[in-house]
Design a protein around this motif. Sequence first.
Motif, PDB file in Angstrom:
ATOM      1  N   HIS A 108      -0.977   5.220  -6.891  1.00  0.00           N
ATOM      2  CA  HIS A 108      -1.307   5.017  -5.481  1.00  0.00           C
ATOM      3  C   HIS A 108      -2.210   3.805  -5.277  1.00  0.00           C
ATOM      4  O   HIS A 108      -1.999   3.001  -4.358  1.00  0.00           O
ATOM      5  CB  HIS A 108      -1.975   6.267  -4.920  1.00  0.00           C
ATOM      6  N   LEU A 109      -3.213   3.658  -6.128  1.00  0.00           N
ATOM      7  CA  LEU A 109      -4.142   2.537  -5.972  1.00  0.00           C
ATOM      8  C   LEU A 109      -3.434   1.214  -6.212  1.00  0.00           C
ATOM      9  O   LEU A 109      -3.650   0.238  -5.468  1.00  0.00           O
ATOM     10  CB  LEU A 109      -5.320   2.712  -6.939  1.00  0.00           C
ATOM     11  N   ARG A 110      -2.590   1.154  -7.225  1.00  0.00           N
ATOM     12  CA  ARG A 110      -1.898  -0.094  -7.520  1.00  0.00           C
ATOM     13  C   ARG A 110      -0.950  -0.474  -6.399  1.00  0.00           C
ATOM     14  O   ARG A 110      -0.854  -1.645  -6.015  1.00  0.00           O
ATOM     15  CB  ARG A 110      -1.131   0.035  -8.838  1.00  0.00           C
ATOM     16  N   CYS A 111      -0.234   0.503  -5.850  1.00  0.00           N
ATOM     17  CA  CYS A 111       0.672   0.204  -4.742  1.00  0.00           C
ATOM     18  C   CYS A 111      -0.102  -0.254  -3.508  1.00  0.00           C
ATOM     19  O   CYS A 111       0.345  -1.155  -2.779  1.00  0.00           O
ATOM     20  CB  CYS A 111       1.519   1.431  -4.411  1.00  0.00           C
ATOM     21  N   ALA A 112      -1.266   0.357  -3.271  1.00  0.00           N
ATOM     22  CA  ALA A 112      -2.088  -0.070  -2.137  1.00  0.00           C
ATOM     23  C   ALA A 112      -2.592  -1.499  -2.342  1.00  0.00           C
ATOM     24  O   ALA A 112      -2.598  -2.313  -1.403  1.00  0.00           O
ATOM     25  CB  ALA A 112      -3.262   0.890  -1.950  1.00  0.00           C
ATOM     26  N   LEU A 113      -3.009  -1.817  -3.570  1.00  0.00           N
ATOM     27  CA  LEU A 113      -3.462  -3.185  -3.851  1.00  0.00           C
ATOM     28  C   LEU A 113      -2.339  -4.193  -3.668  1.00  0.00           C
ATOM     29  O   LEU A 113      -2.534  -5.266  -3.080  1.00  0.00           O
ATOM     30  CB  LEU A 113      -4.005  -3.262  -5.270  1.00  0.00           C
ATOM     31  N   ARG A 114      -1.172  -3.858  -4.166  1.00  0.00           N
ATOM     32  CA  ARG A 114      -0.043  -4.779  -4.016  1.00  0.00           C
ATOM     33  C   ARG A 114       0.346  -4.920  -2.550  1.00  0.00           C
ATOM     34  O   ARG A 114       0.764  -6.004  -2.112  1.00  0.00           O
ATOM     35  CB  ARG A 114       1.141  -4.296  -4.857  1.00  0.00           C
ATOM     36  N   GLY A 115       0.230  -3.839  -1.768  1.00  0.00           N
ATOM     37  CA  GLY A 115       0.484  -3.959  -0.340  1.00  0.00           C
ATOM     38  C   GLY A 115      -0.484  -4.917   0.340  1.00  0.00           C
ATOM     39  O   GLY A 115      -0.093  -5.715   1.207  1.00  0.00           O
ATOM     40  N   LEU A 116      -1.749  -4.885  -0.080  1.00  0.00           N
ATOM     41  CA  LEU A 116      -2.739  -5.807   0.489  1.00  0.00           C
ATOM     42  C   LEU A 116      -2.437  -7.255   0.118  1.00  0.00           C
ATOM     43  O   LEU A 116      -2.505  -8.146   0.963  1.00  0.00           O
ATOM     44  CB  LEU A 116      -4.137  -5.424   0.018  1.00  0.00           C
ATOM     45  N   VAL A 117      -2.115  -7.485  -1.147  1.00  0.00           N
ATOM     46  CA  VAL A 117      -1.868  -8.870  -1.557  1.00  0.00           C
ATOM     47  C   VAL A 117      -0.537  -9.384  -1.017  1.00  0.00           C
ATOM     48  O   VAL A 117      -0.316 -10.601  -0.991  1.00  0.00           O
ATOM     49  CB  VAL A 117      -1.925  -9.014  -3.094  1.00  0.00           C
ATOM     50  N   PHE A 118       0.355  -8.492  -0.602  1.00  0.00           N
ATOM     51  CA  PHE A 118       1.565  -8.936   0.079  1.00  0.00           C
ATOM     52  C   PHE A 118       1.269  -9.306   1.534  1.00  0.00           C
ATOM     53  O   PHE A 118       1.889 -10.220   2.083  1.00  0.00           O
ATOM     54  CB  PHE A 118       2.638  -7.847   0.064  1.00  0.00           C
ATOM     55  N   ALA A 119       0.327  -8.597   2.166  1.00  0.00           N
ATOM     56  CA  ALA A 119       0.082  -8.766   3.599  1.00  0.00           C
ATOM     57  C   ALA A 119      -0.961  -9.840   3.908  1.00  0.00           C
ATOM     58  O   ALA A 119      -0.811 -10.589   4.881  1.00  0.00           O
ATOM     59  CB  ALA A 119      -0.353  -7.433   4.206  1.00  0.00           C
ATOM     60  N   LEU A 120      -2.021  -9.924   3.112  1.00  0.00           N
ATOM     61  CA  LEU A 120      -3.122 -10.820   3.443  1.00  0.00           C
ATOM     62  C   LEU A 120      -2.752 -12.302   3.459  1.00  0.00           C
ATOM     63  O   LEU A 120      -3.351 -13.068   4.233  1.00  0.00           O
ATOM     64  CB  LEU A 120      -4.292 -10.589   2.480  1.00  0.00           C
ATOM     65  N   PRO A 121      -1.815 -12.779   2.625  1.00  0.00           N
ATOM     66  CA  PRO A 121      -1.477 -14.216   2.732  1.00  0.00           C
ATOM     67  C   PRO A 121      -0.987 -14.632   4.105  1.00  0.00           C
ATOM     68  O   PRO A 121      -1.067 -15.818   4.449  1.00  0.00           O
ATOM     69  CB  PRO A 121      -0.378 -14.388   1.676  1.00  0.00           C
ATOM     70  N   GLY A 122      -0.495 -13.692   4.905  1.00  0.00           N
ATOM     71  CA  GLY A 122      -0.082 -14.048   6.255  1.00  0.00           C
ATOM     72  C   GLY A 122      -1.231 -14.552   7.110  1.00  0.00           C
ATOM     73  O   GLY A 122      -1.005 -15.279   8.087  1.00  0.00           O
ATOM     74  N   LEU A 123      -2.463 -14.204   6.751  1.00  0.00           N
ATOM     75  CA  LEU A 123      -3.612 -14.701   7.504  1.00  0.00           C
ATOM     76  C   LEU A 123      -3.786 -16.200   7.350  1.00  0.00           C
ATOM     77  O   LEU A 123      -4.438 -16.849   8.182  1.00  0.00           O
ATOM     78  CB  LEU A 123      -4.883 -13.982   7.046  1.00  0.00           C
ATOM     79  N   ALA A 124      -3.243 -16.768   6.287  1.00  0.00           N
ATOM     80  CA  ALA A 124      -3.345 -18.216   6.102  1.00  0.00           C
ATOM     81  C   ALA A 124      -2.629 -18.960   7.222  1.00  0.00           C
ATOM     82  O   ALA A 124      -3.079 -20.042   7.643  1.00  0.00           O
ATOM     83  CB  ALA A 124      -2.770 -18.606   4.743  1.00  0.00           C
ATOM     84  N   TYR A 125      -1.538 -18.414   7.735  1.00  0.00           N
ATOM     85  CA  TYR A 125      -0.816 -19.070   8.822  1.00  0.00           C
ATOM     86  C   TYR A 125      -1.595 -18.965  10.132  1.00  0.00           C
ATOM     87  O   TYR A 125      -1.514 -19.847  10.978  1.00  0.00           O
ATOM     88  CB  TYR A 125       0.571 -18.463   8.970  1.00  0.00           C
TER      89      TYR A 125
END
Length: 455
Positions: A108-125
């Motif tokens: 669960h923790l690893r999937c949550a971390l990967r979900g964050l690193v998939f979503a947060l790069p969108g803030l760069a735009y």
Amino acid sequence: MSGPLRLLPGDGDSLPVIPRPRTRTRARPSWAEDPIDELAERLVEQVAVAVHPYEVAALLESDGLTGDQITARYGRPDLFTLAEDLHARVPRHYPEPPPAPDPWRPDHLRCALRGLVFALPGLAYVLGAGLWQGTADVSGLIASALAAWAWNQALSHRAYLRLAAGGKAAAGRTLRIGAPAGALGAAATGLVVSGPGMGAAFAAGQSCYLGAASVLLVLGRERVLLLTLLPVAAGAGAGAVQLWQLPAALAPVLLSATVMLAVVAAGHAIHAALRSAPEAAGITPKLLRSLPYGLFGLAAGVLAALAGADEPRSVVVLTLSMGFAEWLLYRYRSLALTALRESTSGRGFVLRAGRALAYCLSAYLAVLALGSLIAGVRPAPLLGLGAVLWTALLLQAFSLAWLPAAVTLAAAATQASASLASLPLGPAQLGCCTAAAAVLIAAACRLLGRPTAHR
């Protein structure tokens, strides 16, 4: 004969009571008891699980019984006769094996971390929205992102194959060459499309970050990747909650900081992988095996870009759902393994595997539907795109790569043609994704309904 007949002399007319001998229940003497019953009671657990009398014979022999003891004590001519008698007296009872550990239990923790690193790069735009101007810069960013997605999907697959065959050192060698080459090619694509300028510079940074992120994800450094995103997340978060006005010159600094941190972390991870103890050299996989994964990355990028052109917030919802999508992939494999263990017929397994697929896909679509309601976008096109991507990823998880690549490429090409023909994007996306999802779901039910697919 009208009167009673006296058989014995006496005064009464009734028959005399003849005393009967008193019976006394005597215990069965010990010499009359069958000692095999006592032996069966003592060895009941071991005899109950025996599938053949020979197993009982081996048990008795290991217990130290001799031929004289068998003859004198148990009244049987030999060991095998006694074993057959015991095997016949004790009913069969085979205990269920203990539950095996589930290798596909979701982390669960690893999937949550990967979900964050998939979503947060969108803030760069969001943070760098003022750095590019005009359609040429936007086209360069999209072309660079598509090239990077296609390359990194294929590179990640090949690195995972090398990781399984030769350990971290082999994966490190693949990533050491592949990640810089992919970043350079994607940056060049952005420069060719947009021309020199800030758009090309942003595309170069985007390419470097995507290559570094692929390295860190393959080598299991999700926490490190999350830390590299802190500058971008802090800048975008501060601007979103209006804590302070972000200076225009600070946005490139924060973006560059994230790119530099990611590149340095990826280089350190590759160096550590190369220094790890090499494992036994396995067969080097062919490059062609990773090609369909790259084609799928290209097709998925085109579908996401076209969806974003029609509904930009739908891409945000889709990106935020990727962590849960990965968790559901693990969940399906766990449910399929349970179905394989509990099914007693091929039809039973097909039904259980189909229910697991329906459960996981419905759960993912429910999350997308909730996200579409919150974001205020049309749910139908987003659900169709989500069904295509999740089912394709599921088939890829079982090394069935060419079919999802072909189906998603056909859907992306059809939708791109409709866009070039100035047709409405919403109906075109809904029709293409619905047809592609139907094909992929039918293929998943057929291919994953075979027990051999889950070995």
